[in-house]
Design a protein around this motif. Structure first.
Motif, PDB file in Angstrom:
ATOM      1  N   PRO A 246      -7.451  -2.568 -10.091  1.00 47.31           N
ATOM      2  CA  PRO A 246      -7.847  -2.806 -11.490  1.00 47.31           C
ATOM      3  C   PRO A 246      -6.986  -1.936 -12.407  1.00 47.31           C
ATOM      4  N   GLY A 247      -6.470  -2.513 -13.460  1.00 49.04           N
ATOM      5  CA  GLY A 247      -5.624  -1.772 -14.386  1.00 49.04           C
ATOM      6  C   GLY A 247      -4.145  -1.955 -14.146  1.00 49.04           C
ATOM      7  N   ASP A 248      -3.762  -2.480 -12.966  1.00 44.10           N
ATOM      8  CA  ASP A 248      -2.353  -2.794 -12.731  1.00 44.10           C
ATOM      9  C   ASP A 248      -1.981  -4.048 -13.511  1.00 44.10           C
ATOM     10  N   LEU A 249      -0.710  -4.140 -13.913  1.00 40.18           N
ATOM     11  CA  LEU A 249      -0.257  -5.247 -14.755  1.00 40.18           C
ATOM     12  C   LEU A 249       0.711  -6.116 -13.961  1.00 40.18           C
ATOM     13  N   LEU A 250       0.303  -7.357 -13.694  1.00 38.95           N
ATOM     14  CA  LEU A 250       1.093  -8.268 -12.863  1.00 38.95           C
ATOM     15  C   LEU A 250       1.563  -9.457 -13.689  1.00 38.95           C
ATOM     16  N   GLY A 251       2.836  -9.837 -13.517  1.00 36.38           N
ATOM     17  CA  GLY A 251       3.346 -11.011 -14.205  1.00 36.38           C
ATOM     18  C   GLY A 251       4.503 -11.635 -13.449  1.00 36.38           C
ATOM     19  N   ARG A 252       4.785 -12.890 -13.776  1.00 37.24           N
ATOM     20  CA  ARG A 252       5.935 -13.581 -13.193  1.00 37.24           C
ATOM     21  C   ARG A 252       7.142 -13.308 -14.071  1.00 37.24           C
ATOM     22  N   TYR A 253       8.131 -12.637 -13.499  1.00 37.78           N
ATOM     23  CA  TYR A 253       9.301 -12.229 -14.268  1.00 37.78           C
ATOM     24  C   TYR A 253      10.269 -13.384 -14.467  1.00 37.78           C
ATOM     25  N   GLY A 254      10.333 -14.262 -13.485  1.00 39.02           N
ATOM     26  CA  GLY A 254      11.227 -15.417 -13.570  1.00 39.02           C
ATOM     27  C   GLY A 254      11.507 -15.949 -12.182  1.00 39.02           C
ATOM     28  N   GLY A 255      11.539 -17.273 -12.031  1.00 41.62           N
ATOM     29  CA  GLY A 255      11.808 -17.853 -10.717  1.00 41.62           C
ATOM     30  C   GLY A 255      10.787 -17.398  -9.698  1.00 41.62           C
ATOM     31  N   GLU A 256      11.275 -16.854  -8.564  1.00 39.71           N
ATOM     32  CA  GLU A 256      10.352 -16.357  -7.528  1.00 39.71           C
ATOM     33  C   GLU A 256      10.139 -14.853  -7.638  1.00 39.71           C
ATOM     34  N   GLU A 257      10.586 -14.256  -8.741  1.00 34.73           N
ATOM     35  CA  GLU A 257      10.507 -12.810  -8.913  1.00 34.73           C
ATOM     36  C   GLU A 257       9.300 -12.427  -9.772  1.00 34.73           C
ATOM     37  N   PHE A 258       8.527 -11.462  -9.289  1.00 36.33           N
ATOM     38  CA  PHE A 258       7.334 -10.997  -9.987  1.00 36.33           C
ATOM     39  C   PHE A 258       7.459  -9.497 -10.241  1.00 36.33           C
ATOM     40  N   ALA A 259       6.758  -9.033 -11.260  1.00 34.01           N
ATOM     41  CA  ALA A 259       6.798  -7.614 -11.625  1.00 34.01           C
ATOM     42  C   ALA A 259       5.375  -7.071 -11.705  1.00 34.01           C
ATOM     43  N   LEU A 260       5.219  -5.844 -11.229  1.00 29.53           N
ATOM     44  CA  LEU A 260       3.913  -5.187 -11.247  1.00 29.53           C
ATOM     45  C   LEU A 260       4.091  -3.770 -11.776  1.00 29.53           C
ATOM     46  N   LEU A 261       3.405  -3.454 -12.871  1.00 32.02           N
ATOM     47  CA  LEU A 261       3.440  -2.105 -13.422  1.00 32.02           C
ATOM     48  C   LEU A 261       2.147  -1.404 -13.043  1.00 32.02           C
ATOM     49  N   MET A 262       2.289  -0.202 -12.452  1.00 27.69           N
ATOM     50  CA  MET A 262       1.128   0.520 -11.917  1.00 27.69           C
ATOM     51  C   MET A 262       0.977   1.870 -12.604  1.00 27.69           C
ATOM     52  N   PRO A 263       0.162   1.954 -13.649  1.00 30.21           N
ATOM     53  CA  PRO A 263      -0.102   3.249 -14.274  1.00 30.21           C
ATOM     54  C   PRO A 263      -0.832   4.173 -13.303  1.00 30.21           C
ATOM     55  N   ASP A 264      -0.598   5.472 -13.445  1.00 33.94           N
ATOM     56  CA  ASP A 264      -1.262   6.482 -12.609  1.00 33.94           C
ATOM     57  C   ASP A 264      -0.905   6.330 -11.145  1.00 33.94           C
ATOM     58  N   ALA A 265       0.271   5.823 -10.870  1.00 29.14           N
ATOM     59  CA  ALA A 265       0.733   5.697  -9.489  1.00 29.14           C
ATOM     60  C   ALA A 265       2.124   6.304  -9.390  1.00 29.14           C
ATOM     61  N   GLY A 266       2.223   7.450  -8.694  1.00 29.79           N
ATOM     62  CA  GLY A 266       3.518   8.037  -8.428  1.00 29.79           C
ATOM     63  C   GLY A 266       4.192   7.339  -7.264  1.00 29.79           C
ATOM     64  N   GLY A 267       5.306   7.906  -6.793  1.00 33.38           N
ATOM     65  CA  GLY A 267       6.085   7.248  -5.753  1.00 33.38           C
ATOM     66  C   GLY A 267       5.315   6.966  -4.486  1.00 33.38           C
ATOM     67  N   ASP A 268       4.613   7.990  -3.953  1.00 30.62           N
ATOM     68  CA  ASP A 268       3.912   7.807  -2.687  1.00 30.62           C
ATOM     69  C   ASP A 268       2.786   6.787  -2.812  1.00 30.62           C
ATOM     70  N   THR A 269       2.009   6.910  -3.904  1.00 32.97           N
ATOM     71  CA  THR A 269       0.909   5.963  -4.117  1.00 32.97           C
ATOM     72  C   THR A 269       1.448   4.550  -4.275  1.00 32.97           C
ATOM     73  N   ALA A 270       2.505   4.425  -5.068  1.00 33.05           N
ATOM     74  CA  ALA A 270       3.091   3.105  -5.310  1.00 33.05           C
ATOM     75  C   ALA A 270       3.653   2.519  -4.026  1.00 33.05           C
ATOM     76  N   PHE A 271       4.244   3.371  -3.212  1.00 37.16           N
ATOM     77  CA  PHE A 271       4.812   2.887  -1.950  1.00 37.16           C
ATOM     78  C   PHE A 271       3.720   2.308  -1.063  1.00 37.16           C
ATOM     79  N   GLY A 272       2.594   2.985  -1.014  1.00 39.13           N
ATOM     80  CA  GLY A 272       1.469   2.494  -0.211  1.00 39.13           C
ATOM     81  C   GLY A 272       0.934   1.170  -0.738  1.00 39.13           C
ATOM     82  N   ILE A 273       0.863   1.059  -2.072  1.00 42.10           N
ATOM     83  CA  ILE A 273       0.391  -0.192  -2.671  1.00 42.10           C
ATOM     84  C   ILE A 273       1.369  -1.322  -2.360  1.00 42.10           C
ATOM     85  N   ALA A 274       2.667  -1.020  -2.455  1.00 44.41           N
ATOM     86  CA  ALA A 274       3.677  -2.040  -2.172  1.00 44.41           C
ATOM     87  C   ALA A 274       3.571  -2.539  -0.734  1.00 44.41           C
TER      88      ALA A 274
END
Length: 349
Positions: A246-274
């Motif tokens: 909840p609170g993550d921002l997901l969108g379709r960037y173009g074609g088959e590419e998507f973008a996800l912005l994760m507030p309050d997520a540093g590298g390690d946390t983001a890596f685990g989410i990915a």
């Protein structure tokens, strides 16, 4: 725009005789509600002066926005429509025999706020302000009835504004959503990601941008057709949306590419989410005639940490995109995290 009604008909003309059917109708009209018929008739004949019966063919514009008006009109015959200037609001209400209009501009003297058009040939009883106010002094029910009419009009406008708000909200939703996948689109990404990144940097909160796309998507399209390709995009978006926080921002960037912005997520946390997202995508199998089509995806992430120099959203996208291409060069179906020190972390599967 030509307005058919004159604000003040020439004085001195004798009043056209009301028909018996007009008297019977006025006895039940909203302006004269509750007033005994004989008293109503005495008021009408005793106070009204000038040419008070007006006839207009269908299509006549009787009032228009901004036009001065000092008369109250009661519909004797025909049908009219009241329209607002706002295209979303459009038609406000329909008027028929016994109903009146012109009350707002008559009271506040700022000109009409709506357009009144005759949709059928009509006859009107026209009451000038110089006659209406003395009539109200003699019969207070007229003032009470006029306030009820005004209240009804305000409620109609309020309902129209609420409808307009809902329409605008739905349109706003549609223009910011990707029609195929249902997630937010590039326009929304451009607006919201920059705003959220700036907020995280201002509040010294870590934030990570994750770029991802379906592996070998062109080959999938060429082999199985665009219909299955569209289904793959929908399933891909569903898998991503189902595994985000909840609170993550997901969108379709173009074609088959998507973008996800994760507030309050540093590298390690983001890596685990990915990695959680990558595994959710790997669990997707799309039925097809030759057999199920298994999806996989590559992920590239770039983070900003408190204490680092501020970064623009364009630069964060550039770093995340570089990490995504590094994941593809590493064999796909993996996650690569860009770092400030040495550029790219090792991919993880």
């Amino acid at each position: 725009m030509s307005v058919a009604i004159q604000a003040d008909p020439p004085a001195g003309r004798s009043m056209q005789a009301l028909r018996e059917s007009d008297i019977a109708l006025l006895a039940g009209a909203e302006l004269f509600r509750g007033i005994p018929p004989l008293e109503m008739e005495q008021i009408v004949y005793g106070f009204l002066s000038g040419a008070v019966i007006q006839a207009h063919p269908a299509g006549s514009v009787l009032l228009a926005p901004g036009c001065a008006n000092d008369r109250l009109f009661v519909v004797l015959e025909g049908a009219l429509t009241v329209q607002l200037e706002d295209e979303l609001l459009g038609h406000l209400l329909a008027l028929g025999p016994g109903q009146c209009f012109g009350e707002m501009s008559l009271i506040d003297r700022t000109g009409s706020s709506a357009t009144v058009i005759a949709v059928a040939d009509c006859r009107l009883l026209s009451i000038a302000s110089r006659d209406l106010w003395p009539m109200m002094l003699v019969e207070p029910l007229l003032a009470f009835n006029l306030m009820q009419v005004l209240s009804g009009r305000l409620r109609s406008v309020n309902s129209a504004l609420i409808r307009s708000h809902h329409i605008c909200r739905d349109l706003e939703h549609e223009i910011r959503r990707d029609a195929l996948t249902g997630v937010f689109n590039r326009r929304w990404i451009d607006e919201q990601f920059a705003r959220q990144l700036e907020r995280c940097q201002r509040e010294a909160r870590p934030v990570t941008l994750l770029m991802c796309d379906i592996d070998h998507f062109k080959q999938l399209n060429d082999t199985h057709g665009h219909a299955l390709g569209d289904q793959a995009l929908r399933k891909f978006a569903e898998a991503l949306a189902g595994a985000t926080r909840p609170g993550d921002l997901l969108g379709r960037y173009g074609g088959e590419e998507f973008a996800l912005l994760m507030p309050d997520a540093g590298g390690d946390t983001a890596f685990g989410i990915a990695e959680r997202l990558r595994q959710a995508v790997a669990a997707v199998a799309i039925p097809s005639a030759p057999g199920p089509v298994q999806l996989s995806a590559s992920f590239g992430a770039a983070s900003w940490q408190p204490g680092e120099a501020a970064i623009s959203v364009a630069d964060l996208f550039l770093r995340a995109d570089e990490a995504l291409y590094a994941a593809k060069r590493a064999g796909r179906n993996c996650t690569v995290l860009a770092t400030r020190r040495d550029g790219l972390a090792q991919p993880d599967r």
